[in-house]
Design an enzyme around this catalytic site. Structure first.
Site, PDB file in Angstrom:
ATOM      1  N   CYS A   1       0.819  -1.221   0.000  1.00  0.00           N
ATOM      2  CA  CYS A   1       0.000   0.000   0.000  1.00  0.00           C
ATOM      3  C   CYS A   1       0.849   1.266   0.000  1.00  0.00           C
ATOM      4  CB  CYS A   1      -0.912   0.013   1.217  1.00  0.00           C
ATOM      5  SG  CYS A   1      -1.953  -1.424   1.319  1.00  0.00           S
TER       6      CYS A   1
ATOM      7  N   HIS B   1      -2.848   6.872   4.052  1.00  0.00           N
ATOM      8  CA  HIS B   1      -3.370   5.632   3.459  1.00  0.00           C
ATOM      9  C   HIS B   1      -4.650   5.246   4.199  1.00  0.00           C
ATOM     10  CE1 HIS B   1      -3.882   1.683   1.995  1.00  0.00           C
ATOM     11  NE2 HIS B   1      -3.361   1.063   3.039  1.00  0.00           N
TER      12      HIS B   1
ATOM     13  N   ASN C   1      -9.989  -0.302   1.764  1.00  0.00           N
ATOM     14  CA  ASN C   1      -8.542  -0.189   1.547  1.00  0.00           C
ATOM     15  C   ASN C   1      -8.237  -0.590   0.102  1.00  0.00           C
ATOM     16  OD1 ASN C   1      -5.793  -0.582   1.396  1.00  0.00           O
ATOM     17  ND2 ASN C   1      -5.627  -1.660   3.351  1.00  0.00           N
TER      18      ASN C   1
HETATM   19  N1  ACO Z   1     -16.614  -9.397  11.557  1.00  0.00           N
HETATM   20  C1  ACO Z   1     -16.862  -9.706  12.850  1.00  0.00           C
HETATM   21  N2  ACO Z   1     -15.896 -10.090  13.711  1.00  0.00           N
HETATM   22  C2  ACO Z   1     -14.646 -10.171  13.233  1.00  0.00           C
HETATM   23  C3  ACO Z   1     -14.314  -9.867  11.900  1.00  0.00           C
HETATM   24  C4  ACO Z   1     -15.367  -9.472  11.048  1.00  0.00           C
HETATM   25  N3  ACO Z   1     -15.172  -9.151   9.760  1.00  0.00           N
HETATM   26  N4  ACO Z   1     -12.981 -10.017  11.722  1.00  0.00           N
HETATM   27  C5  ACO Z   1     -12.482 -10.410  12.904  1.00  0.00           C
HETATM   28  N5  ACO Z   1     -13.489 -10.511  13.821  1.00  0.00           N
HETATM   29  C6  ACO Z   1     -13.401 -10.908  15.223  1.00  0.00           C
HETATM   30  C7  ACO Z   1     -12.193 -11.733  15.530  1.00  0.00           C
HETATM   31  O1  ACO Z   1     -12.406 -13.084  15.192  1.00  0.00           O
HETATM   32  C8  ACO Z   1     -12.031 -11.512  17.006  1.00  0.00           C
HETATM   33  O2  ACO Z   1     -12.940 -12.355  17.683  1.00  0.00           O
HETATM   34  P1  ACO Z   1     -12.508 -13.050  19.072  1.00  0.00           P
HETATM   35  O3  ACO Z   1     -12.252 -11.894  20.014  1.00  0.00           O
HETATM   36  O4  ACO Z   1     -13.720 -13.867  19.405  1.00  0.00           O
HETATM   37  O5  ACO Z   1     -11.285 -13.855  18.758  1.00  0.00           O
HETATM   38  C9  ACO Z   1     -12.502 -10.075  17.205  1.00  0.00           C
HETATM   39  O6  ACO Z   1     -13.272  -9.758  16.023  1.00  0.00           O
HETATM   40  C10 ACO Z   1     -11.377  -9.086  17.343  1.00  0.00           C
HETATM   41  O7  ACO Z   1     -10.414  -9.366  16.322  1.00  0.00           O
HETATM   42  P2  ACO Z   1      -9.095  -8.559  16.207  1.00  0.00           P
HETATM   43  O8  ACO Z   1      -8.301  -9.098  15.054  1.00  0.00           O
HETATM   44  O9  ACO Z   1      -8.420  -8.435  17.539  1.00  0.00           O
HETATM   45  O10 ACO Z   1      -9.685  -7.132  15.822  1.00  0.00           O
HETATM   46  P3  ACO Z   1      -8.920  -5.788  15.633  1.00  0.00           P
HETATM   47  O11 ACO Z   1      -9.508  -4.778  16.513  1.00  0.00           O
HETATM   48  O12 ACO Z   1      -7.434  -5.977  15.638  1.00  0.00           O
HETATM   49  O13 ACO Z   1      -9.333  -5.393  14.147  1.00  0.00           O
HETATM   50  C11 ACO Z   1      -8.465  -5.363  11.946  1.00  0.00           C
HETATM   51  C12 ACO Z   1      -8.980  -6.231  13.088  1.00  0.00           C
HETATM   52  C13 ACO Z   1      -9.595  -4.465  11.502  1.00  0.00           C
HETATM   53  C14 ACO Z   1      -8.062  -6.280  10.802  1.00  0.00           C
HETATM   54  C15 ACO Z   1      -7.283  -4.510  12.438  1.00  0.00           C
HETATM   55  O14 ACO Z   1      -6.340  -5.320  13.094  1.00  0.00           O
HETATM   56  C16 ACO Z   1      -6.608  -3.787  11.316  1.00  0.00           C
HETATM   57  O15 ACO Z   1      -7.162  -2.865  10.736  1.00  0.00           O
HETATM   58  N6  ACO Z   1      -5.340  -4.164  11.012  1.00  0.00           N
HETATM   59  C17 ACO Z   1      -4.622  -3.545   9.911  1.00  0.00           C
HETATM   60  C18 ACO Z   1      -4.992  -4.261   8.652  1.00  0.00           C
HETATM   61  C19 ACO Z   1      -4.528  -3.552   7.422  1.00  0.00           C
HETATM   62  O16 ACO Z   1      -4.533  -2.336   7.369  1.00  0.00           O
HETATM   63  N7  ACO Z   1      -4.166  -4.324   6.413  1.00  0.00           N
HETATM   64  C20 ACO Z   1      -3.833  -3.799   5.148  1.00  0.00           C
HETATM   65  C21 ACO Z   1      -2.437  -3.331   5.098  1.00  0.00           C
HETATM   66  S1  ACO Z   1      -2.092  -2.495   3.677  1.00  0.00           S
HETATM   67  C22 ACO Z   1      -1.629  -3.521   2.365  1.00  0.00           C
HETATM   68  O17 ACO Z   1      -0.470  -3.606   2.007  1.00  0.00           O
HETATM   69  C23 ACO Z   1      -2.734  -4.296   1.614  1.00  0.00           C
END
Ligand code: ACO
Length: 332
Positions: A114, A253, A283
């Site tokens: 990204c 981003h 994203n």
């Molecule tokens: N819907 C509902 N629940 C979900 C979902 C969903 N889509 N996805 C995950 N959960 C659940 C998980 O299973 C977890 O449940 P549990 O507590 O029972 O185990 C709970 O939600 C919390 O999950 P976390 O992973 O701790 O949630 P977090 O607050 O970290 O958010 C997220 C997850 C949104 C992915 C966050 O970590 C994030 O934005 N990370 C950065 C990702 C990113 O930007 N990636 C792209 C990079 S750029 C590139 O090069 C493409």
């Protein structure tokens, strides 16, 4: 007089099909409420049929050339930042060059996740600053929907498709003042696509194991992003001899509103100085920064003389930032 690169044209393209959080509720175990609260996305655009990254890129490129008033034959360089090239080779930039009629341009793809578009700006600017080239086109174009596992709720709610493009030309007033690029390869496995390369050439096993889809440790990427987005913004400002209070607009981003808020807090910037359009597009990887920059420009949030910071993080793991003094229409 210092010769710098400046943006003289911007363009974007997003495919017409919209996939809402409510649509996703029917596909995986998720809710609009969870996606909105934890990420900040409401909907994203998705390509249909055989639409490719080069086809979206060309639409964005044509608009950027129109805005700058430059004809495609005058381009010296085309860089396409993408993690979803049309093919492993040739470069998507070559395909785009042919379709655009940019017969005089050198072309290559740049892969920095990204951060790719901001990396691309930095590379193109070096060619312009040295005087080797006068006119460059940097495109960020992604069809992430084609490498997304639509059964994996951890990732499929995050991404969207789209393209953004910028024309860069030389200026002796303002333009891109400094760049900060970095990477930490120890985070390579936090965000990657394992199949289809020389490590795991495509075969029936890699397909069965879904190795051709994005794999991500969301928490690891989140922590990295929160740390680097603010720091990369501060570092690039320091390189340019500027302070956070000099910033008129931060264009980060668009991955997660919580990550964007953390970066803004680090710079002590009020909400109105931070551009966010994540809710509409999700994203879009290397397309997110140029699409956001164009929309900020269309909404007249940018005027000549403004100090604008672009900052991104992505697969690699990588980060990149630039600070520019906007000076549309001021060429050498
Ligand atoms: N819907 C509902 N629940 C979900 C979902 C969903 N889509 N996805 C995950 N959960 C659940 C998980 O299973 C977890 O449940 P549990 O507590 O029972 O185990 C709970 O939600 C919390 O999950 P976390 O992973 O701790 O949630 P977090 O607050 O970290 O958010 C997220 C997850 C949104 C992915 C966050 O970590 C994030 O934005 N990370 C950065 C990702 C990113 O930007 N990636 C792209 C990079 S750029 C590139 O090069 C493409």
């Amino acid at each position: 007089m210092v010769r710098r690169a400046t943006i003289t044209g911007l363009g974007k393209y997003v495919p017409p099909k919209v996939l809402t959080n409510f649509d996703l509720e029917k596909m995986v175990d998720t809710t609009d409420e969870w996606i909105t609260r934890r990420v900040g996305i409401k909907e994203r655009h998705i390509v249909e049929g055989e639409m490719t990254s080069s086809e979206m890129g060309i639409e964005a490129a044509r608009k950027a050339l129109d805005m700058s008033g430059l004809s495609a034959e005058k381009l010296d360089l085309i860089i396409v930042a993408t993690v979803t090239p049309d093919m492993l080779f040739p470069a998507t930039a070559c395909i785009l060059q042919e379709k655009l009629g940019a017969v005089g341009a050198a072309t290559f793809d740049l892969e920095a996740g990204c951060s790719g578009f901001v990396y691309g700006l930095a590379v193109a600017a070096q060619f312009i600053e040295t005087g080797m080239y006068a006119n460059a086109l940097v495109v960020g174009s992604e069809t992430l929907s084609k490498i997304t596992d639509w059964e994996d709720r951890d990732t499929c709610v995050l991404f969207g498709d789209g393209a953004g493009a910028a024309v860069l030309q030389a200026t002796e007033q303002g333009g891109m003042l400094a760049f900060e690029l970095g990477s930490d390869g120890s985070g390579a496995k936090s965000l990657y696509l394992p199949g289809g390369g020389s490590l795991n050439p495509s075969n029936q096993k890699t397909i069965a194991e879904k190795q051709h889809f994005i794999k991500m440790e969301g928490n690891q990427v989140f922590k990295f992003a929160v740390k680097t987005m603010g720091q990369a913004s501060l570092d690039v400002l320091a390189k340019a001899g500027l302070l956070p209070e000099d910033v008129d607009l931060l264009i980060p981003h668009q991955a997660n509103t919580r990550i964007i808020e953390a970066a803004a807090k680090r710079l002590n910037l009020p909400g109105e100085k931070v551009f966010v359009n994540l809710a509409k597009y999700g994203n879009t990887s290397s397309a997110s920064v140029p699409i956001a920059l164009l929309e900020a420009h269309q909404r007249e949030l940018i005027k000549n003389g403004d100090i604008i910071v672009l900052v991104a993080f992505g697969a690699g793991l990588t980060w990149a930032s630039t600070v520019m003094e906007w000076n549309e229409g001021v060429k050498t």
